[in-house]
Each structure stands twice: as C-alpha cells, then as structure tokens.
Design an enzyme around this catalytic site. Structure first.
Site, PDB file in Angstrom:
ATOM      1  N   LEU A   1     -17.304 -23.228 -15.800  1.00 51.18           N
ATOM      2  CA  LEU A   1     -18.386 -23.052 -15.139  1.00 51.18           C
ATOM      3  C   LEU A   1     -18.991 -24.983 -14.695  1.00 51.18           C
ATOM      4  O   LEU A   1     -19.781 -24.873 -14.150  1.00 51.18           O
ATOM      5  CB  LEU A   1     -19.399 -21.963 -15.043  1.00 51.18           C
ATOM      6  N   ARG A   2     -18.528 -25.186 -15.951  1.00 46.78           N
ATOM      7  CA  ARG A   2     -19.269 -26.455 -15.787  1.00 46.78           C
ATOM      8  C   ARG A   2     -18.792 -27.127 -14.596  1.00 46.78           C
ATOM      9  O   ARG A   2     -19.832 -28.210 -14.427  1.00 46.78           O
ATOM     10  CB  ARG A   2     -18.043 -27.886 -16.590  1.00 46.78           C
ATOM     11  N   ALA A   3     -18.248 -27.317 -14.133  1.00 47.90           N
ATOM     12  CA  ALA A   3     -18.324 -27.975 -12.320  1.00 47.90           C
ATOM     13  C   ALA A   3     -19.062 -26.891 -11.413  1.00 47.90           C
ATOM     14  O   ALA A   3     -19.646 -28.137 -11.314  1.00 47.90           O
ATOM     15  CB  ALA A   3     -16.702 -27.652 -11.891  1.00 47.90           C
TER      16      ALA A   3
ATOM     17  N   VAL B   1     -22.181 -28.625 -12.558  1.00 54.48           N
ATOM     18  CA  VAL B   1     -22.514 -30.319 -12.278  1.00 54.48           C
ATOM     19  C   VAL B   1     -22.631 -30.559 -10.970  1.00 54.48           C
ATOM     20  O   VAL B   1     -23.656 -31.567 -10.658  1.00 54.48           O
ATOM     21  CB  VAL B   1     -21.518 -30.797 -12.916  1.00 54.48           C
TER      22      VAL B   1
END
Ligand SMILES: [Zn+2]
Length: 660
Positions: free
Chosen positions: A280-282, A285
C-alpha cells in the site's frame, strides 16, 4: 542568528525547464512525509544544481542552542546524546541544512564515530556525530546514489525507516533522531538502483537536457552569467526565491486543512490496482503528494488532477516489472485507470449478485498486460542461417566465485578482506578507523599492569594496547561472460535454455553488486557485445536479442576475453575477474585447428591467473565432453547447465571442493 558563510548557490527559481523535478522537490519541502525524490538522468543535466538549490528555499528550523543533533525545542529528543536539554533553555532559528553523503563514505562518517579508545582509557562516552545527525530536519543528498556501497545503503534504509540513527560498538550504544528529506541523483547508464532502496524514495523524476533551442540557449546563458558573478546573479533572483520560500511555508501551514474526499481516495486505489503495485506504500505516497499539491496550489480539496500529477511522480518506480526494466509509466494507462474509476460511482460493487468484476471494462486489451508495454527489447529479424531463441525462465543460481581472498570493493561474491563481515583475527591500528578487538586489547595490556603501577581493580589501558578486529567479508567481482552463439548451440530449445541460464547468472551478478561484461563468438569472429559495466540490465537486453548461427571460433572468443580482462586489470586493479565460458566445448573455423588454438589460449589465461568456470551446454545422446577438457585447460571447474540452479547442492559440493 548564525549563518555559515558560503558562496551563493544557483537559485531554484533560475532553473530553466525541469518542471517535474522542481515540483517534486517543492512538494517534498511542503510535506517531507512524502519520502524524498530520486532524480534519474544522464550526466550534465544540472540535476545536482536543482537539488542543492532546494535547500535554500526550505523553511528555517528552530533548534535548541548548542545541540549538535538539532533538537526541536517543541519536541526534544529524550535520547539526545547532547541532552538532557532544558525546555526553557536558549533556542535559535537556522536555515535547513543540505548534507551530502559521498558514495565512498565510511560507515563512521555516516552514523558517527564512537571513540572506543577514549571510552576505555578515560571512561568517557565520546561520540562524534555523523552525517545522519547533521541531516536531521534537513535534506540528505546522495549524488550517484546507485553507486552507494551496500553497507551504507543498509544503514540509510534503517535510519529512513525508523527516523533514528543507532550506533553500537562493543556494548556502548548511542541513538538519536534522524529524520531527513532524502534526495538521490543517478545516471541510469551506470547501473540501476537496488529495489529496496528504489522503493524508499517517495517520488521519481526523469530529467533530460531540453530539446528546444531557446530553452537550451537560456540554460547556458544563465549558467555563464552565474559563473561570472554568482553574487549579483543570485541577487537578481532573490525576490523570486523569497516568494518561493514563503509559498512553501504557506502551503505547509495549509496542509492540515486539506480535505481528501472518499471518492478521490478510491480513485487512488483504482490507479494503484491498475498498475499492480505491491503493498500500500504507493497509495499512501500518492495521497500525501496529492494533498501537498493541493496545498501548494492554495486549494483545500484534493481533486482528480492532483491525483494524476501525484501518480505520475510516485508510480514509475513502483509498477510491477522485471528487475532489469527501467522505471517508467504508460500515461495512457494512467488516464484509463483514472477514467475507469470516474465511470464507476457505485461504492457497492461487490454486492450480492457476485457478478464478475471486470464485466463493464470497455478495453480489455489495454488492461490485460501492463508489464508488456514499452520496455521489451526489440526482437531482431534473424538473417538466413541464423536463428533467434527467446530465453527460458530465470532461476536462482549457485554462487560461482573467484578462488582465494581478494581485497576488492564490497559485494557478495568472493571472499575478501573488508571493513565489515566476520572477525577472523586482530591487528594493531594502522590509522584507519576500525572496530576494536577487546580480548586482544586486554591481552596486550595485561603484562604491562605492574609496570604501569596498577593498584586498583581497573585495567590501565594505553593507546598502544589497542587491537582492531581483522575482518573477512565478500567482495564484488567482474564477471565476464564468454558466450558461444554459434550454430552448434543454435538448436532452438537449447539456446533458449542457455539464455535463460545466463540471464539467471546476470540477475545473480546484479544482486552481488558485480560488474559484468559480455563477449560472444560465432561465424568468423568474436565480439565484445558489452564492455564491462555495472549496468546489468543492459547486459540482459543485449543477451536477450542475441542471434545464433554459423561456425564456432572458440579461440577467438577466448582471445577477445583475454584482451578485455587485461584492460580491466589496468583500470580497476583491485577488482578480481571471473570468466564464465558458456559453451559446448566445440570449436570450428575456416581452415581448422581452432580446438588446438583454443586450448593454447586457455592455458595462457590459466598461467596468467585468470579464474574461470565453464558452463557446459552439451546435450543429446552422444556427448564428447569437450567442455570438460576446456575447463581443465583453463584450470577451473566445469558446471553442467542443468547443475547451475542453486538447489543442486550435491553437484555444487562435488565440483567446487577441488577448485578451492
Ligand atoms: Zn539535543
């Protein structure tokens, strides 16, 4: 207020073009939580100029006076090595710092140095802060970040993940906060970045020199005029610079009030799902970047355009791809993903009917294979007598290594004396920083105690007692592939397997931080298909499109390799080479006699100390065992193609014990 006397830097508002880069930098200044910027581009594109210029427009920071760790008076670090601080004590405002991390820096330079000598001899905890302390609440800049050594990358990743730097030496430990805006620049021609580090950067930007004549001329004009008189050039932009700085400050204050509507959040999720990003980092960000962009534009509600802009900067290095593919983004796919979502306003799409989800997707052709677009190398049309085979799947290979102990750059292949790694003994300090070997130090001090007049329980230590640990780790190497591309290898399925195996070895070389080169031979000659480089992805691309056919000039291949290795020894003497000859051992050429020449060249290479491994590609019911003979002439082991995979352990033990 105290400010360092420095030469004026090139102002950010004077940078021509590079709109994406400027925007990415500014958004990070507005919201450091975005996670930094990776700037990719060829040399001479003023990447560094823009990055250094950013520091000048970052908001000033309020610090506890005299604290070397930049403690925030409003939120004092309880572990601060310079603490404890008085809440009501003196404070000051100073410009945000730009700290540069040189790629060749030592570990101590990055995390700080604990002076063990003083700790032992004087009983004080003496700690000299490193770059991670200096960069706290500022900007940490790594030029050529793709060339940063593995041990530094690991420390940097830890600090970035924890927001803290931690040093431990022989049981003495120090920790302090280290939160910084990470900016890296790199030239992709010199090799790609390790995936873990790539993922650490919030945004990526590609920069290139402008193509339009006017813009190019303006870049040069400004550069010349800055170089001629930096002070008055900077003065000409000072109004623009302070406007930029105050706009950043305003946006930062607005940040907390920006609303992120649910529909927009779902749009972000839909875009990330379309590009098949991991985790889920994208999503996070993109959300942060879109919010920062909204604040930067002085608005208070995030909309689809903010998301588009954020996705363009946050996704190129996160979409799922082969490790050898360069980052990039298909903008059409992005538009489709954004549109897809706006057509679908019903939040209950997995309702009771259980209808297959993609039923209303109008463009199945586009969404089916996102990874195929763009980066696949062109497949050349084979000429008559030639053939082309696509490589089979890659696999994890065994570690092939250079015998003996080297002293090359840190890596993960062959044994070497290094600064990190396991302790194998101790030695007297040579002026170079190192880690203490406590037992040897005490043994050195023990016989002197009477002479030094010891009366109490404590050991009396002197500087001359100190012993440092001698360590052994692994180095990276030059792996030169010498690949037979002749007709004898060209049986379609065989060459596919050979390419698959060499690609696997290339992937392995990438992970071990090696340099690689590629010599191929077929027809009448050998060719240096790729001079030694760190750009393993280029090697993979060259190999994938390699055509096969014709005679087998094995001797020419070995001679070409010998030449390449000789030049590399001059260029980079500490980097030991491993030659990997991929062949069935046959040799044919017009006029004959090639096999004898090949063995003669092999013996010459062996006499010169070249480490070699032969990957035996012979197949079929009748085997000549020629690859084994070649390996014998080269003085190295032969590994059958089928034995190259890491899990054929028994085979590897058998082949390698003899070679060590
Ligand atoms: Zn402090």
């Amino acid at each position: 207020m105290r400010s360092a006397v420095t030469a004026p830097i090139f102002p950010l508002s004077a940078v021509v073009g590079m709109d994406d880069l400027r925007l990415a930098l500014v958004l990070n200044a507005v919201s450091p939580a975005i996670g930094g910027v990776l700037v990719r581009g060829e040399k001479g594109t003023a990447k560094s100029t823009a990055v250094r210029a950013l520091a000048a427009v970052l908001p000033a920071v309020e610090v506890v006076s005299g604290c070397r760790f930049s403690c925030d008076p409003a939120d004092i670090d309880p572990d601060c090595p310079d603490g404890p601080h008085d809440f009501a004590g003196p404070r000051e405002s100073r410009p945000a710092r730009l700290v540069e991390l040189p790629v060749g820096a030592s570990e101590d330079r990055l995390v700080g140095a604990l002076d063990i000598e003083r700790a032992l001899a004087e009983g004080v905890k003496a700690y000299e802060p490193g770059l991670l302390a200096a960069a706290h609440r500022g900007l940490l800049y790594v030029d050529e970040v793709n060339l940063l050594g593995d041990h530094l990358v690991d420390l940097l990743l830890d600090a970035a993940a924890l927001g803290m730097s931690y040093v431990e030496r022989e049981g003495v430990s120090i920790r302090h906060r280290s939160r910084f805006l990470l900016v890296g620049t790199m030239n992709p021609e010199e090799g790609e970045l390790r995936p873990q580090l790539l993922d650490r950067f919030g945004l990526t930007v590609e920069v290139a020199a402008p193509r339009e004549v006017d813009a190019r001329a303006e870049v040069v004009r400004r550069r010349l005029s800055f170089d001629a008189d930096p002070t008055s050039f900077a003065a000409g932009f000072s109004a623009a610079e302070s406007e930029l700085a105050s706009r950043i400050l305003t946006a930062r204050e607005l940040l907390a009030q920006v609303a992120l509507p649910d529909a927009v959040l779902r749009q972000i999720a839909s875009v990330c799902a379309s590009f098949e990003v991991d985790g889920l980092r994208a999503d996070i960000v993109i959300a942060r970047t879109a919010v920062a962009h909204t604040a930067w534009e002085g608005r208070s509600v995030v909309d689809g355009d903010d998301v588009r802009m954020a996705a363009r900067l946050a996704l190129p290095h996160r979409r799922r791809r082969n490790p050898f593919d360069a980052p990039g983004l298909d903008e059409e796919q992005l538009d489709n993903a954004l549109d897809d979502h706006s057509n679908d306003d019903d939040p209950h799409d997995d309702g009771p009917g259980g209808a297959p989800a993609p039923q209303d997707s109008p463009a199945p052709a586009d969404s089916s294979s996102p990874t195929d677009s763009g980066s696949a190398p062109e497949r050349p049309m084979p000429a008559p007598g030639e053939s082309f085979a696509a490589p089979t799947d890659t696999f994890r290979t065994r570690r092939l290594e250079v015998p003996g102990v080297g002293s090359g750059a840190a890596g993960r292949r062959s044994r070497a004396k290094t600064d990190v790694g396991r302790v194998t003994g101790s030695s007297r300090p040579t002026g170079k920083a190192g880690r203490l070997h406590l037992v040897s130090t005490m043994i050195a001090a023990a016989p002197q105690q009477k002479a030094r007049g010891r009366t109490s329980a404590g050991l009396i230590l002197r500087r001359q007692d100190l012993r440092l640990a001698r360590r052994e780790g692994r180095e990276s190497n030059l792996v030169l592939f010498v690949v037979d591309a002749s007709g004898s290898m060209a049986a379609r399925s065989r060459m596919g397997a050979v390419k698959g195996a060499v690609l696997s070895l290339l992937l392995d070389a990438y992970q071990r931080r090696d340099k690689v080169g590629l010599v191929t031979f077929r027809g009448d000659s050998a060719e240096l298909a790729l001079p030694p480089t760190s750009s393993v992805d280029t090697a993979a691309a060259r190999l994938t499109v390699l055509r096969t056919g014709g005679r087998t000039p094995l001797a020419a291949g070995l001679l070409r390799a010998r030449e390449v290795l000789r030049v590399e020894r001059l260029r980079d003497p500490r980097r030991r080479a491993l030659m990997v000859v991929v062949t069935d051992g046959r040799a044919t050429r017009r006029g004959g006699g090639d096999l004898e020449d090949a063995y003669r060249t092999a013996a010459l290479l062996a006499a010169e100390g070249t480490a070699a491994v032969v990957v035996d590609c012979e197949s079929g019911p009748v085997r000549l065992g020629l690859a084994g003979k070649l390996a014998m002439a080269l003085g190295g082991p032969a590994v059958r193609l089928e034995e190259l995979a890491a899990d054929t352990l028994a085979a590897s033990v058998r082949t390698f014990t003899g070679a060590a």
